[in-house]
Write a protein that holds these residues in place. Structure first.
Motif, PDB file in Angstrom:
ATOM      1  N   LYS A  93       0.814  -1.224   0.000  1.00  0.00           N
ATOM      2  CA  LYS A  93       0.000   0.000   0.000  1.00  0.00           C
ATOM      3  C   LYS A  93       0.848   1.274   0.000  1.00  0.00           C
ATOM      4  CE  LYS A  93      -4.027  -2.014   0.098  1.00  0.00           C
ATOM      5  NZ  LYS A  93      -4.730  -2.092  -1.187  1.00  0.00           N
ATOM      6  N   GLN A 151       3.443   4.366   0.909  1.00  0.00           N
ATOM      7  CA  GLN A 151       3.701   5.185   2.093  1.00  0.00           C
ATOM      8  C   GLN A 151       2.383   5.591   2.754  1.00  0.00           C
ATOM      9  OE1 GLN A 151       6.995   6.153   3.172  1.00  0.00           O
ATOM     10  NE2 GLN A 151       7.407   4.492   1.746  1.00  0.00           N
ATOM     11  N   ILE A 152       2.425   5.784   4.080  1.00  0.00           N
ATOM     12  CA  ILE A 152       1.218   6.180   4.811  1.00  0.00           C
ATOM     13  C   ILE A 152       0.882   7.659   4.596  1.00  0.00           C
ATOM     14  CG2 ILE A 152       0.272   6.579   7.123  1.00  0.00           C
ATOM     15  CD1 ILE A 152       1.642   4.137   8.069  1.00  0.00           C
ATOM     16  N   ASN A 192      -2.331   8.856   6.119  1.00  0.00           N
ATOM     17  CA  ASN A 192      -2.922   9.133   7.428  1.00  0.00           C
ATOM     18  C   ASN A 192      -3.431   7.856   8.087  1.00  0.00           C
ATOM     19  OD1 ASN A 192      -5.826   8.711   6.852  1.00  0.00           O
ATOM     20  ND2 ASN A 192      -5.518  10.386   5.416  1.00  0.00           N
ATOM     21  N   SER A 215      -6.493   6.777  11.005  1.00  0.00           N
ATOM     22  CA  SER A 215      -7.538   7.257  11.921  1.00  0.00           C
ATOM     23  C   SER A 215      -8.013   6.113  12.807  1.00  0.00           C
ATOM     24  CB  SER A 215      -8.691   7.916  11.163  1.00  0.00           C
ATOM     25  OG  SER A 215      -9.461   6.957  10.504  1.00  0.00           O
ATOM     26  N   ILE A 249      -9.622   0.910  13.204  1.00  0.00           N
ATOM     27  CA  ILE A 249      -8.460   1.714  12.816  1.00  0.00           C
ATOM     28  C   ILE A 249      -8.415   1.692  11.292  1.00  0.00           C
ATOM     29  CG2 ILE A 249      -5.934   1.902  12.914  1.00  0.00           C
ATOM     30  CD1 ILE A 249      -6.030   0.195  15.476  1.00  0.00           C
ATOM     31  N   SER A 250      -8.272   2.849  10.651  1.00  0.00           N
ATOM     32  CA  SER A 250      -8.075   2.798   9.201  1.00  0.00           C
ATOM     33  C   SER A 250      -6.797   3.535   8.826  1.00  0.00           C
ATOM     34  CB  SER A 250      -9.289   3.349   8.450  1.00  0.00           C
ATOM     35  OG  SER A 250      -9.364   4.730   8.596  1.00  0.00           O
ATOM     36  N   ILE A 251      -5.998   2.875   7.988  1.00  0.00           N
ATOM     37  CA  ILE A 251      -4.711   3.423   7.567  1.00  0.00           C
ATOM     38  C   ILE A 251      -4.787   3.667   6.062  1.00  0.00           C
ATOM     39  CG2 ILE A 251      -2.227   2.979   7.450  1.00  0.00           C
ATOM     40  CD1 ILE A 251      -2.640   0.878   9.695  1.00  0.00           C
ATOM     41  N   LEU A 252      -4.571   4.922   5.638  1.00  0.00           N
ATOM     42  CA  LEU A 252      -4.587   5.224   4.211  1.00  0.00           C
ATOM     43  C   LEU A 252      -3.161   5.319   3.685  1.00  0.00           C
ATOM     44  CD1 LEU A 252      -5.872   6.106   1.525  1.00  0.00           C
ATOM     45  CD2 LEU A 252      -5.943   8.438   2.403  1.00  0.00           C
ATOM     46  N   GLY A 253      -2.816   4.404   2.787  1.00  0.00           N
ATOM     47  CA  GLY A 253      -1.507   4.438   2.136  1.00  0.00           C
ATOM     48  C   GLY A 253      -1.657   5.002   0.728  1.00  0.00           C
ATOM     49  N   GLY A 267      -4.045   2.473  -1.231  1.00  0.00           N
ATOM     50  CA  GLY A 267      -5.256   1.891  -0.653  1.00  0.00           C
ATOM     51  C   GLY A 267      -5.303   1.927   0.862  1.00  0.00           C
ATOM     52  N   TYR A 268      -6.424   1.393   1.382  1.00  0.00           N
ATOM     53  CA  TYR A 268      -6.670   1.401   2.829  1.00  0.00           C
ATOM     54  C   TYR A 268      -6.352   0.048   3.461  1.00  0.00           C
ATOM     55  CZ  TYR A 268      -9.451   5.684   2.393  1.00  0.00           C
ATOM     56  OH  TYR A 268      -9.871   6.975   2.163  1.00  0.00           O
ATOM     57  N   ILE A 269      -5.925   0.090   4.713  1.00  0.00           N
ATOM     58  CA  ILE A 269      -5.888  -1.099   5.565  1.00  0.00           C
ATOM     59  C   ILE A 269      -6.800  -0.771   6.744  1.00  0.00           C
ATOM     60  CG2 ILE A 269      -4.463  -2.630   6.955  1.00  0.00           C
ATOM     61  CD1 ILE A 269      -2.070  -1.773   5.238  1.00  0.00           C
ATOM     62  N   THR A 291      -8.631  -7.730   9.610  1.00  0.00           N
ATOM     63  CA  THR A 291      -7.928  -6.755   8.777  1.00  0.00           C
ATOM     64  C   THR A 291      -8.502  -6.796   7.363  1.00  0.00           C
ATOM     65  OG1 THR A 291      -5.902  -7.104  10.053  1.00  0.00           O
ATOM     66  CG2 THR A 291      -5.647  -6.048   7.922  1.00  0.00           C
ATOM     67  N   LEU A 304      -8.295  -5.159   3.432  1.00  0.00           N
ATOM     68  CA  LEU A 304      -7.565  -4.329   2.467  1.00  0.00           C
ATOM     69  C   LEU A 304      -8.562  -3.754   1.468  1.00  0.00           C
ATOM     70  CD1 LEU A 304      -4.469  -6.566   1.592  1.00  0.00           C
ATOM     71  CD2 LEU A 304      -4.715  -4.834   3.335  1.00  0.00           C
ATOM     72  N   ALA A 305      -8.505  -2.445   1.225  1.00  0.00           N
ATOM     73  CA  ALA A 305      -9.456  -1.826   0.294  1.00  0.00           C
ATOM     74  C   ALA A 305      -8.742  -0.859  -0.639  1.00  0.00           C
ATOM     75  CB  ALA A 305     -10.538  -1.093   1.082  1.00  0.00           C
ATOM     76  N   LYS A 306      -9.380  -0.640  -1.797  1.00  0.00           N
ATOM     77  CA  LYS A 306      -8.808   0.295  -2.777  1.00  0.00           C
ATOM     78  C   LYS A 306      -8.964   1.736  -2.302  1.00  0.00           C
ATOM     79  CE  LYS A 306      -9.937  -2.789  -6.602  1.00  0.00           C
ATOM     80  NZ  LYS A 306     -10.950  -3.117  -7.628  1.00  0.00           N
TER      81      LYS A 306
END
Lengths: 129, 129
Positions: free
Chosen positions: A75, A77-78, A80, A82, B81-85, B88-90, B102, B104-106
């Motif tokens: 994925k 680099q990060i 953000n 939340s 928890i959502s992480i935006l890379g 995409g998202y984790i 966990t 994984l999303a676009k």
């Protein structure tokens, strides 16, 4: 030397102004905290009496572990992170890979708007640190 | 004994069905992974060849550190928890405090809908683990 001290003081003031402006900019924002990538606190605009040193260290730890997970999952680099808790959001935003901006927000806050405001603050902060 | 093995096998199948159904339920979902709170992989529905053991351990680490930060900041227990890379998202969701789901999303996925689907899967998984 005096000029250098003045520039430094001015930068510290500017960083503090950006944080207080972000906090005041939206009802949903409860406070914010700027931390180095190594987990040391730079400045904050918080109401609560939370342990800033502890939060700073843990903020950097979340960023660091999340960075590895996003890379491992392809994925990149990060941008953000939340975290939604029972009583609100904790949002972590990267500041030019040198620091992390942590924003506390209410559960019913307009998250899209807060992300826009926080991203703007990140861009301003990136020029100062 | 045989009955016990059958029940166990049935649970494993049910868990796998929930994960594959979640993956197939929305275009934006790329895959999902169920991990114990201690960081051990339970099951997954992933396309990528990522290291599941490593991701499982790190997923649990993020949850654990985030849990402390949310408590320290007065935000209660973690819901998600959502992480935006860059790509995409984790998304990490708590499953009855015993496991972490966990997803994984676009990047352009409908995050609200994915949260709804994932939350439903969490409720179903909570009855099986």
């Amino acid at each position: 030397m005096q000029k250098c001290v003045r520039i430094m003081a001015s930068r510290v003031e500017q960083i503090h102004n950006i944080l207080t402006k972000l906090k005041a900019g939206h009802d949903g924002v409860e406070g914010c905290l700027l931390v180095t990538a190594q987990g040391l606190p730079i400045d904050s605009a918080l109401d609560s009496k939370a342990d800033e040193d502890l939060i700073s260290a843990m903020t950097a730890a979340i960023s660091s572990v999340s960075e590895r997970v996003t890379q491992e999952m392809g994925k990149g680099q990060i941008n953000n992170i939340s975290i939604l808790g029972d009583y609100g959001y904790i949002i972590l935003l990267d500041v030019a890979a040198r620091a992390v901006l942590t924003v506390l927000a209410k559960t019913d806050a307009n998250l899209g708007l807060i992300f826009l405001l926080a991203k703007k603050s990140c861009n301003q902060l990136a020029e100062l640190i």
